[in-house]
Design an enzyme around this catalytic site. Sequence first.
Site, mmCIF file in Angstrom:
data_model
loop_
_atom_site.group_PDB
_atom_site.id
_atom_site.type_symbol
_atom_site.label_atom_id
_atom_site.label_comp_id
_atom_site.label_asym_id
_atom_site.label_seq_id
_atom_site.Cartn_x
_atom_site.Cartn_y
_atom_site.Cartn_z
ATOM 1 N N LYS A 1 0.814 -1.218 0.000
ATOM 2 C CA LYS A 1 0.000 0.000 0.000
ATOM 3 C C LYS A 1 0.847 1.269 0.000
ATOM 4 C CE LYS A 1 -4.649 -0.434 1.538
ATOM 5 N NZ LYS A 1 -5.403 -1.019 2.580
HETATM 6 N N1 GLU Z 1 -10.581 -2.447 4.519
HETATM 7 C C1 GLU Z 1 -10.028 -3.595 3.895
HETATM 8 C C2 GLU Z 1 -8.786 -3.202 3.102
HETATM 9 O O1 GLU Z 1 -8.605 -2.037 2.801
HETATM 10 C C3 GLU Z 1 -11.008 -4.270 2.953
HETATM 11 C C4 GLU Z 1 -12.072 -4.953 3.704
HETATM 12 C C5 GLU Z 1 -13.084 -5.733 2.881
HETATM 13 O O2 GLU Z 1 -13.240 -5.442 1.683
HETATM 14 O O3 GLU Z 1 -13.721 -6.598 3.455
HETATM 15 O O4 GLU Z 1 -8.009 -4.056 2.789
#
Ligand code: GLU
Length: 322
Positions: free
Chosen positions: A262
């Site tokens: 990220k």
């Molecule tokens: N918030 C999570 C992420 O950014 C994704 C969660 C989901 O899609 O269940 O990796």
Amino acid sequence: MEPRANPTTVRGRYAPSPTGTLHLGNLRTALLAWLYARAAGGAFVLRLEDLDLPRMRPGAAARMLEDLRWLGLDWDEGPDIGGPLGPYVQSQRAALYDATLGRLWANGLLYPCYCTRAELARLASAPQGPGDEGPPYPGTCRRLSPRERAAREAAGRRPALRFRAPRTPITFVDGVAGPVTERVVNAVGDFVVRRSDGVIAYQLAVVVDDALMGITQVVRGADLLGSTARQLALYDALGYPRPTEYAHVPLALDAGGERLAKREAAAGLDALRARSLSASKVTGALAASCGLWPPAVPATPRALLATFDPAHLRAEPSHIAV
Ligand code: GLU
């Protein structure tokens, strides 16, 4: 009972954590989630998963929404436009998570766990379980007596809350990975739903939100396939209808074949905009990288929708060349 959406309508979502910049892999996942939802004539919901506050970056959420809009994605409900089942930001939903924990607690499905990270690491002499979760929790705190609990509290230990993993296998069909069966108790054991620092764990928050937001279609990165059985166990325990559709879409690799991280800002849209790349070039490249569009042909999300067929999605992780 909290408000629920009409379950006959397809409702998809994208739920990023504003910990940094969306990289091309995140953008591809967002595009695919949008395509799955829109192709089914469904609504698309945007939700910000910002519970782990120390990991959040100021301004990241606004940037994420901007980047998604720049690509040409739209949503029917979200943090910026609201909607009937909000709020759409997890940090504003604490009361819902607490109420859910209360319900699970009342049903005897939770227990406090005083194990420290170091203790868990020491217990972990067994080979690693699936994914990067480490070995299954051995159940150390499962049967502590009130006196043992009191002793730990008196020593200043703050407990996490663990959910008692069901013994029966959880089965579901993933649109990309196919049929999956997992015995949560063997794979991860009793799992944390509230951390010892009080932060609600992703597994609980995502279930509460998806259930109360009436989400029927979960499209997200393949790194979360291993979380799905745990989440379904929570749906079952809470008496919520499970989402009817899961698709865990391929992760993106960098040019060297490593998974995109990220924080790799260079892979975000800024670098591409600096090269004057248009949104349609980027969108075309995202779709081409997973087999949905010919290479080097610009596309808008709307244009992709006309030919979108999940059966054509290439399941292997791949590099996104722009
Ligand atoms: N918030 C999570 C992420 O950014 C994704 C969660 C989901 O899609 O269940 O990796």
